[in-house]
Structure formats: structure tokens, C-alpha cells
Write a protein that holds these residues in place. Structure first.
Motif, short mmCIF file in Angstrom:
data_model
loop_
_atom_site.label_atom_id
_atom_site.label_comp_id
_atom_site.label_asym_id
_atom_site.label_seq_id
_atom_site.Cartn_x
_atom_site.Cartn_y
_atom_site.Cartn_z
N ASP A 1 47.03 41.75 34.54
CA ASP A 1 46.68 42.59 35.68
C ASP A 1 45.35 43.26 35.37
O ASP A 1 45.18 43.82 34.29
N GLY B 1 44.13 45.97 36.20
CA GLY B 1 44.18 47.42 36.06
C GLY B 1 44.84 47.89 34.77
O GLY B 1 44.89 49.10 34.52
N VAL B 2 45.38 46.98 33.96
CA VAL B 2 46.09 47.36 32.74
C VAL B 2 45.30 46.85 31.52
O VAL B 2 45.34 45.66 31.20
N PHE B 3 44.56 47.75 30.90
CA PHE B 3 43.74 47.41 29.73
C PHE B 3 42.87 46.19 30.01
O PHE B 3 42.77 45.29 29.19
N PRO C 1 46.11 42.49 42.11
CA PRO C 1 46.95 42.69 40.92
C PRO C 1 47.50 41.37 40.37
O PRO C 1 47.46 40.33 41.03
N GLY C 2 48.00 41.44 39.15
CA GLY C 2 48.57 40.26 38.50
C GLY C 2 49.74 40.65 37.63
O GLY C 2 50.01 41.83 37.41
N ILE C 3 50.45 39.63 37.13
CA ILE C 3 51.59 39.87 36.23
C ILE C 3 51.01 40.26 34.87
O ILE C 3 50.42 39.43 34.18
N THR C 4 51.18 41.52 34.49
CA THR C 4 50.65 41.96 33.20
C THR C 4 51.58 41.50 32.08
O THR C 4 52.78 41.26 32.29
N MET D 1 53.25 42.62 29.54
CA MET D 1 54.56 43.19 29.20
C MET D 1 55.65 42.74 30.17
O MET D 1 56.81 42.60 29.78
N LEU D 2 55.28 42.53 31.44
CA LEU D 2 56.29 42.09 32.41
C LEU D 2 56.72 40.66 32.12
O LEU D 2 57.90 40.30 32.25
#
Lengths: 253, 253
Positions: free
Chosen positions: B83, B85-87, B113-116, B118-119
Motif C-alpha cells: 500500500d 500509504g504504509v511505509f 490503496p493496495g494490500i500491504t 502485513m495483511l
């Protein structure tokens, strides 16, 4: 007898443009769908595919029904909003497996991730989760409110941005105001608070206010809230909504 | 002159089956792609679409180049793993906008957005993020190591499950062991630790060990680590990997 298969599928925050291909494939392969009724309604009907809608509160009952169906040899999909692993159905299904008959452990279980609400809300307004952050459910259905208060204080002290799921319900209209009061005692009142309602759906609404002005009535059950860290900033844009972001560089105190 | 447009697109953890349709559409619409070379290599070539690969360390330079290109009237996509937006790249781009010329603020900016990671890791092993959790970058490139240590302690005291991004690098081979030592002082040694390497790619590898046995050499730069909370449990399955999950009910201390 065919070996049963259970998919737990994340639908993302709303429209089909958020559904990953692996999720679409699982929904195509399934002979039966289980899930909370409004989530099932998002999925186009398919010839010969049974639907088993349920109420929002019946998570364990719903999980058991889907597991029993799959254990009979069927390919079954349990659908979940957002990501099934974030305050959603995956934990409930595994809890049911743990408590259930041995044959449920032998099922082919496939969990398909999805865009969880906080990622959709963050993308819509900038990058408020651009540095370390946490995700907290504000519901005290399944944990004492005191645990939530403690987590809010420690998260603020840690300097995390925070995403709140299940921020309010009819049964607990005042707890979100209590949460904001706790945060105001720990954080600068200028920290941006983002209310993202129904993001990814036609009635989407975004609102950004400073923590000093954040109030519980600004959220409903369809809202995901992001509270910035002390480093979260606004970038004003003429004629456009400000961007909200948390810089990658942090903690030089 | 046409108004420029910049997409910041999350590719998810690896293969195309994780790419949301909104991301595919953005990649189709873009006249030029910017990004870290290995991410660009995941995207099929398209006639007439320019590519501007860059090194991993050049985030702000890359952001500025993409913004300048879009400000010239082009439709440009900056790609990001997981994603954005995550790091990842969204915060770097907005940081560049804040410091850049006024015309960059007028751009049509769309973050997809995307699958980060951790998910994806969580879905692969069960639901370890099924209750409150946090995400921490263990890189001290952009924050002091002391801040990371403080956040680890507070996150453990809060009872969060934790996802670690950027767990190790050649420049800091020992910090992950230090992080595990800090957590062993705060948490039961039986807490499950999940090492998810290259999840969503052909060379994917999952490993689950108790915190007491977790070691830094079990991770590399392509690993996302999830440390459970004291409530995180294993459900053993004959002939299948154990499921790891954090129950929805928590904190009845």
C-alpha cells in the motif's frame, strides 16, 4: 466425498474497483456464499450459487454454518467487508474451528485479503499512516472499556497515528467523546483527526478537524477515524482539500 | 496545457492477483511510470508508456521527478509495493509537494490503496491481526533507534499484536535481535512470531516460532514479521500448518 473448501474473502471498502482478482476468483468458485447481508448485496448474483445472509451480531453462528457446509464437501465463501483479518470474520471462523469438530481442521481454508477501511481512508486524504501507527476497535462488546482507555493512552505516548474501527454504536453513543478527551490529555490539540465515512461508496464523506474540535457526533457506525501523531501535517491546496500526511522522518525530539 | 495528474499506485505484495481494479486502471491510463525498479518490473510493458526506474534510496528525488513530469501536463503513475500509504511512496510524494513549487499543489493527485504486506502475511497464516495491533518500521534511517525501542515497549504494554516492516538491512544486522530481546522482557516467551517472506510471490516462505526462539537471522529485507499479543493462539491441524489467530475477545485480566 469431495474435500471441502472454505474461502474467507475480503470485499474491501465498497465498490468492485477495490476487489482483488484473487477475491473475484474465490467468489466465482464458491457454490455458496455466507456473510452479513449488506456485504452479500454487493456481490452480483450468480446462477446456482446459494446465499446465506445473516445478521451482524451472529458471527460465530455464521462461521459455524459455513464451516459445517464446507465440511460436507462444498466450496463455500464467507464474505467480509474490508480485510477479513482486521476486526472481521477470519478470527471468528478460526475461533469456531478451534472449538468445533476435528473435521473442520482438515478443511482447505483460504483467506483472501482485502483493502481494509483505514487504508482506503488514508489514501483518500493523503498519507496519515505514513509512519508507525496502530489500529484499535473502540467497541467494548468483546473487551472491557478500561483496556481501550489504556491502549489509547499508550498509543499516544508511543507517538503512533491511530485508526479507530467501530467508533460508535447506538448502545454506546458517548465513548468516542471519552476517547477524544483521553487523547486531548496526551496530544497537541492541533493533531489532525480524519473522519472517513463510507469511503469507496457513492455516499462517501471525508472531514478533517483538529483534535481540539473532534466530537463523537461526527462519526457513525460506517466511519473509520484516523487520529494523526504529533508529527502529522496538513498541506493546503488552493481549491482542493488539504493533504494530510505523517512524514517518514520521526521522533527527533 | 492539459492539467497534469499523478497516481500513486499500490501494487500489493507481489503477483497480479493482488492488484485492485482501480490500480490496473491507473496503470493503463498513465503515460509514464515511475518507481523502484523491481516494482516496475512487475508491470507488463505497454506500447508508448515510458518507464523511469530508480534506486530504492532515492525516494524524494523520484517523487520530485514524477511531480515535475505530471506538472508538465502528463498523466503519470508512481508505483509502490504493498500500500503506498504504509511505509511507502505516498508520504514521500506529499513531502515533496509541501517543499516544491506551487503548481505541484494544483495537480490532480490520486492515491490508489493496495494490500500491504502485513495483511498478506496475516491472511496466509490465519488472523494474527484479528484484534488491536500496530505497525512499526524497524529502520532507523529516518528516526532514532531509541524511538523504536520506546515504541516496542509501549506496544507490548498496550497488548497490541505488532507488524514489523523493514526488519533488517545490511547496515543494521543486529537491531532485530535487540527488538526481540526488548519484547522478551515484556511479553510471554510463548507468543507466536510469524516471519512472512516474499508472501504473494513464487518464493514465498512462512515460519512461525515462539518469541523465545525468534532470532534476527530468520528475517531478511523481504520479510514482514508479525509478533502476536499475549492472547494470540495456535490452532494445530493434522497435516497442515497451524493457524495463528488473535481472538476478538481480549483483555479480561
Amino acid at each position: 466425498m469431495a474435500k471441502g473448501k472454505l474461502f474467507i474473502v475480503g470485499l474491501g471498502p465498497g465498490e468492485a474497483r477495490y476487489l482483488i482478482p484473487e477475491a473475484s476468483d474465490a467468489l466465482s468458485e464458491a457454490e455458496a456464499l455466507y456473510g452479513y447481508q449488506p456485504y452479500l448485496e454487493r456481490i452480483p448474483a450468480r446462477e446456482g450459487q446459494a446465499r446465506h445472509p445473516s445478521d451482524n451480531r451472529e458471527e460465530l453462528v455464521r462461521a459455524g454454518a459455513a464451516l459445517a457446509h464446507a465440511a460436507g464437501g462444498a466450496r463455500v465463501a464467507m464474505v467480509s467487508g474490508g480485510d477479513p483479518g482486521v476486526f472481521a470474520m477470519a478470527a471468528a471462523v478460526i475461533e469456531a474451528i478451534e472449538a468445533g469438530p476435528a473435521e473442520w481442521r482438515a478443511l482447505d481454508l483460504v483467506i483472501v485479503p482485502g483493502i481494509t477501511a483505514m487504508l482506503a481512508v488514508a489514501a483518500k486524504c493523503g498519507a496519515p499512516l505514513g509512519h508507525d501507527f496502530c489500529a484499535i476497535s473502540l467497541s467494548d462488546n468483546l473487551k472491557p472499556w478500561e483496556v481501550i482507555e489504556k491502549r489509547l493512552r499508550l498509543a499516544a505516548q508511543a507517538g503512533f497515528a491511530m485508526a479507530f474501527y467501530n467508533p460508535v454504536s447506538k448502545a454506546r453513543p458517548h465513548q468516542l467523546d471519552t476517547a477524544f478527551d483521553i487523547l486531548r490529555a496526551e496530544l497537541p490539540v492541533g493533531v489532525p483527526v480524519i473522519f472517513g465515512r463510507a469511503v469507496g461508496r457513492p455516499d462517501e464523506r471525508m472531514r478533517v478537524v483538529p483534535l481540539g474540535h473532534a466530537r463523537g457526533h461526527m462519526a457513525d457506525m460506517a466511519t473509520c477515524i484516523i487520529v494523526g501523531s504529533p508529527e502529522t501535517r496538513l498541506v493546503e491546496r488552493p481549491g482542493l482539500p488539504a493533504l494530510v500526511y505523517t512524514p517518514r522522518r520521526a521522533g527527533d525530539e
